[in-house]
Design a protein around this motif. Structure first.
Motif, short mmCIF file in Angstrom:
data_model
loop_
_atom_site.label_atom_id
_atom_site.label_comp_id
_atom_site.label_asym_id
_atom_site.label_seq_id
_atom_site.Cartn_x
_atom_site.Cartn_y
_atom_site.Cartn_z
N SER A 81 52.11 -42.73 -9.19
CA SER A 81 51.89 -41.84 -10.34
C SER A 81 50.89 -40.72 -10.04
N GLU A 82 50.26 -40.75 -8.86
CA GLU A 82 49.23 -39.76 -8.56
C GLU A 82 49.73 -38.32 -8.66
N PRO A 83 50.95 -37.99 -8.18
CA PRO A 83 51.40 -36.59 -8.25
C PRO A 83 51.84 -36.16 -9.66
N LEU A 84 51.87 -37.09 -10.61
CA LEU A 84 52.48 -36.80 -11.91
C LEU A 84 51.52 -36.25 -12.94
N LEU A 85 50.21 -36.30 -12.66
CA LEU A 85 49.23 -35.77 -13.60
C LEU A 85 48.12 -35.08 -12.84
N HIS A 86 47.56 -34.05 -13.44
CA HIS A 86 46.34 -33.44 -12.92
C HIS A 86 45.23 -34.49 -12.97
N ILE A 87 44.29 -34.45 -12.04
CA ILE A 87 43.24 -35.45 -11.97
C ILE A 87 42.47 -35.56 -13.28
N GLU A 88 42.23 -34.42 -13.94
CA GLU A 88 41.49 -34.46 -15.20
C GLU A 88 42.28 -35.16 -16.29
N SER A 89 43.60 -35.02 -16.27
CA SER A 89 44.43 -35.73 -17.24
C SER A 89 44.51 -37.21 -16.92
N THR A 90 44.49 -37.55 -15.63
CA THR A 90 44.44 -38.96 -15.24
C THR A 90 43.17 -39.61 -15.76
N ILE A 91 42.05 -38.93 -15.60
CA ILE A 91 40.78 -39.44 -16.11
C ILE A 91 40.83 -39.54 -17.64
N GLY A 92 41.37 -38.51 -18.28
CA GLY A 92 41.49 -38.52 -19.73
C GLY A 92 42.36 -39.67 -20.21
N LEU A 93 43.42 -39.96 -19.46
CA LEU A 93 44.31 -41.06 -19.82
C LEU A 93 43.57 -42.40 -19.76
N GLY A 94 42.81 -42.59 -18.68
CA GLY A 94 42.05 -43.82 -18.55
C GLY A 94 40.98 -43.95 -19.63
N SER A 95 40.31 -42.85 -19.93
CA SER A 95 39.28 -42.86 -20.97
C SER A 95 39.88 -43.15 -22.34
N TYR A 96 41.05 -42.57 -22.60
CA TYR A 96 41.74 -42.82 -23.86
C TYR A 96 42.09 -44.30 -24.00
N LEU A 97 42.63 -44.89 -22.94
CA LEU A 97 43.01 -46.30 -23.00
C LEU A 97 41.80 -47.19 -23.25
N ALA A 98 40.71 -46.95 -22.53
CA ALA A 98 39.49 -47.75 -22.74
C ALA A 98 38.99 -47.61 -24.17
N SER A 99 39.01 -46.39 -24.69
CA SER A 99 38.54 -46.14 -26.05
C SER A 99 39.41 -46.85 -27.08
N GLU A 100 40.72 -46.80 -26.90
CA GLU A 100 41.62 -47.44 -27.85
C GLU A 100 41.48 -48.96 -27.82
N LEU A 101 41.29 -49.53 -26.65
CA LEU A 101 41.07 -50.98 -26.56
C LEU A 101 39.77 -51.37 -27.25
#
Length: 205
Positions: free
Chosen positions: A179-199
């Motif tokens: 999945s690395e080529p599928l998102l900009h690094i900042e969006s990857t970080i944002g995705l992880g932060s969103y998941l942690a926040s929602e949990l």
């Protein structure tokens, strides 16, 4: 911060509208209706409508507008559309991403991983219950682990190890190598932060 997000939001919309929808739908598991100029994108366990004419994003089942960081991630996902790749089942940490993950990892750890440790480090069984709201499926890592399908092509894995008298609790979030080529690094970080926040919100709820 809101201004920066708005600039990014507007920029990704313009980038998306310069792409051919048919190119995107052949590369990603998304739908496009040419008569309405709308994409349908699955994000975790909800479907979102992206209206290209009005540059709006809302949840399909109830019309709720997502927070702006989610909108940016979805727009980035469509704009970065790459030829289909099979998931590798090789999990890597953010710091292993060649696009600069190592530079961003310390901040990501403090803002997201620490929250996971606090929320589940002494109650790992709660992770499974909280993950259900986001469509997570149990995995076999650590004391508790869950795999989430952020997008059809982009899985994430959260793992928790409980602490005891001799060892501090720990947690991590992993990304599939494919999945690395599928998102900009900042969006990857944002995705992880969103998941942690929602949990974390599920624990509070």
């Amino acid at each position: 911060m809101e201004t920066n997000y708005r600039i990014a939001y507007d920029r990704w919309w313009q980038d998306l509208k310069r792409k051919e929808p048919e190119e995107i739908t052949t590369q990603l598991a998304v739908k496009y209706c040419s008569s309405t100029c709308q994409f349908v994108v699955k994000f975790f366990n909800s479907e979102y409508i992206l209206d290209c004419n009005n540059e709006t994003i809302y949840r399909k089942d109830d019309g709720q507008v997502p927070e702006i960081i989610v909108s940016i991630i979805i727009l980035n996902y469509l704009t970065y559309a790459q030829p289909p790749q099979e998931t590798t089942n090789k999990w890597i940490s953010l710091k292993e991403l060649s696009s600069g993950g190592n530079l961003f990892y310390p901040a990501f750890y403090k803002s997201s991983i620490v929250d996971l440790i606090k929320a589940f480090g002494h109650n790992s069984h709660q992770l499974l219950a909280c993950a259900a709201a986001l469509g997570g499926q149990p995995a076999s890592f650590g004391d508790a682990s869950v795999i989430f399908q952020a997008f059809p092509e982009i899985p994430l894995c959260v793992i928790v190890w409980e602490g005891d008298d001799d060892m501090a609790p720990n947690a991590t979030m992993l990304f599939d190598l494919s999945s690395e080529p599928l998102l900009h690094i900042e969006s990857t970080i944002g995705l992880g932060s969103y998941l942690a926040s929602e949990l974390k919100k599920q624990v509070i709820a």
